[in-house]
Each structure stands twice: as structure tokens, then as C-alpha cells.
Design an enzyme around this catalytic site. Sequence first.
Site, PDB file in Angstrom:
ATOM      1  N   CYS A   1       0.771  -1.259   0.251  1.00  0.00           N
ATOM      2  CA  CYS A   1      -0.205   0.049   0.118  1.00  0.00           C
ATOM      3  C   CYS A   1       0.753   1.144   0.082  1.00  0.00           C
ATOM      4  CB  CYS A   1      -1.018  -0.107   1.155  1.00  0.00           C
ATOM      5  SG  CYS A   1      -2.155  -1.487   1.242  1.00  0.00           S
TER       6      CYS A   1
ATOM      7  N   TYR B   1     -14.349   2.771   4.740  1.00  0.00           N
ATOM      8  CA  TYR B   1     -15.341   1.739   4.367  1.00  0.00           C
ATOM      9  C   TYR B   1     -16.701   2.056   5.107  1.00  0.00           C
ATOM     10  CZ  TYR B   1     -11.665  -1.396   2.709  1.00  0.00           C
ATOM     11  OH  TYR B   1     -10.732  -1.771   1.965  1.00  0.00           O
TER      12      TYR B   1
ATOM     13  N   ARG C   1      -0.775   3.929  -2.619  1.00  0.00           N
ATOM     14  CA  ARG C   1      -1.587   3.577  -3.746  1.00  0.00           C
ATOM     15  C   ARG C   1      -2.999   3.312  -3.125  1.00  0.00           C
ATOM     16  NH1 ARG C   1      -3.801  -1.236  -3.073  1.00  0.00           N
ATOM     17  NH2 ARG C   1      -2.662  -2.939  -1.797  1.00  0.00           N
ATOM     18  N   SER C   2      -3.150   3.204  -2.002  1.00  0.00           N
ATOM     19  CA  SER C   2      -4.752   3.038  -1.362  1.00  0.00           C
ATOM     20  C   SER C   2      -4.487   3.245   0.308  1.00  0.00           C
ATOM     21  CB  SER C   2      -4.788   1.687  -1.531  1.00  0.00           C
ATOM     22  OG  SER C   2      -6.286   1.249  -0.996  1.00  0.00           O
TER      23      SER C   2
ATOM     24  N   ASN D   1       0.576   5.174   9.487  1.00  0.00           N
ATOM     25  CA  ASN D   1       1.280   5.492   8.457  1.00  0.00           C
ATOM     26  C   ASN D   1       2.149   6.739   8.533  1.00  0.00           C
ATOM     27  OD1 ASN D   1      -0.553   3.524   6.145  1.00  0.00           O
ATOM     28  ND2 ASN D   1       1.232   2.830   6.983  1.00  0.00           N
TER      29      ASN D   1
END
Length: 282
Positions: free
Chosen positions: A157, A226, A183-184, A194
Site C-alpha cells: 500500500c 469503508y 496507492r490505497s 502510516n
Amino acid sequence: MSYADDLFIKMCTDIMENGYSTEGEKVRPKWEDGSFAYTIKQFGVVNRYDLSKEFPALTLRKTYVKSAVDELLWIWQKKSNNIHDLKSHVWDEWADEKGSIGKAYGYQMGVKHVYKEGRMDQVDRVIYDLKNNPYSRRIITNLYVHEDLHAMNLYPCAYSVTFNVTKKPEADRLTLNAILNQRSQDILAANNWNVVQYAVLVYMLAQVCDMEPGELVHVIADAHIYDRHIDIVKELITRPTYPAPKFLLNPEIKDFYQFTTDDIVIEDYQSGPQIKNIPIAV
């Protein structure tokens, strides 16, 4: 309110109010019960953190900095792809019966290549160039190796870091900056995790290369919340906030491979209550 809190609240609000839904579309992730995990997403989110001014840990809820850094060192220092070398359980879902996540993350950091008439892996090359060629525009790591994607239990990711060195007027030391490309990202579960990881990486590399920490720029191609996280995020961003904590790194460490999580001290970290049992889509 910390800068990280303000940025996080604005980012989440923008995603929920102006983002694009994937509901009903063909998506890969599923919930534990087998139903599809849909998201609301924004494309191309760019967040900037000035590490010389503030350590970017959320205070809306606590980020476990040492656990996050343990995972970072698992990738960047141990160059491991086995969860048995990791104290947390964040990778358990993607490990095989031997604990391997395949040719991903730490495995790629440890692959050696020819450089300067010798062989180095990606981490050693970054440190070499920061010390010897600090103004190079080629100080980059990359985990997204296409020929090995089939052998990765999860595609990376956070897949690339670009380091860039500047010098402030009248400064005695150079300033180390970095761009983290992702990327995601699952914003609720992983965003500040992160950010804190790569902020600490900048602090560590700056120290061992005799530089000052500068900016961390976080580029997220697909920043998503989500469907089962939306109500949690709505509650989270209405919480009280506090000043950013203080970050201290053991000044005696001059070799990147000598850092441990014990060399990190976080002071005056006030935060809201932790969110437990966040559902994770796999």
C-alpha cells in the site's frame, strides 16, 4: 488542537461529503462475513506535515507510536517478510502457515542490486546517498516490483518514498524531506499509523545523516473510508482535541541499524479514548 488533528478532520469531512461511492461496483475487499466492503473515496489526497514544528500524532484518539515504529523497523531495518519478527498482529491476516507474507515489504527492501561498483539494498543505498550525494534527485525506494507481485500476499500500500534534501538560509545543517506515496489507504485504520511511521523514519535518517527533519508529504492515490467505518469516523472527528505530543529520539544513536523502539520517547501525549474492534476488510 494539533495540526495532524485539524488535517485529519478536514480530510475525513471532505471524503464523506464530496467523495465517490463504490457501492454496487466490482470490488476486491470483503468483510469477515463475506459481504463486499464498499467505500467512499477521494482520489489524489496530498497532506503535508512540517516535522520541524510538530510531531504529527492524532490526539482525537491515541496512535501507538512504538507499535507503529516496530512495524516500520520490521520493514526498513530487519527487512523481514515474516510476522514472527514483528511484535504486533497487524499482518496476521496475510501471513501463511510459516508466517511469511511473500515477496513483499521487507523482502523487497533487502534485495541487493549493483551500485557504486558494489552491491547494496535499498535502505543502505538511501543512507549512502544521503551522506555522500545529498542533493541527488534519485534517492528513492520502491516496493511495487511487478515481477514479484504474484508472490506477494498483499500488494504494498505504502510503496515508495522519495527523499529530498534542502538547506535553510543561515542553517548549519541540511534538512531532510520525504514524500510517501501510497496507492490505497483505509483512513480510519491506517492513516495516522502510516504518518507517524514515516515521520519517525525521517527523524531517524536525519539524525544518522547529521541533518534536520523537514517536511513529510503524504500522497494517497485512493483515500477511502469503508462503509462500516463511516459512523465511527463521524463520532471520532467531533471529539475534543489536544496539543501535539513532544517527540524525542535518543541522540546517541548514529547508526540506523541500532535504533530500537526504546530509543523513542513521547511526552505530554493527551488523547481521546481508543476505538476498539475496528472491522478490517480483507
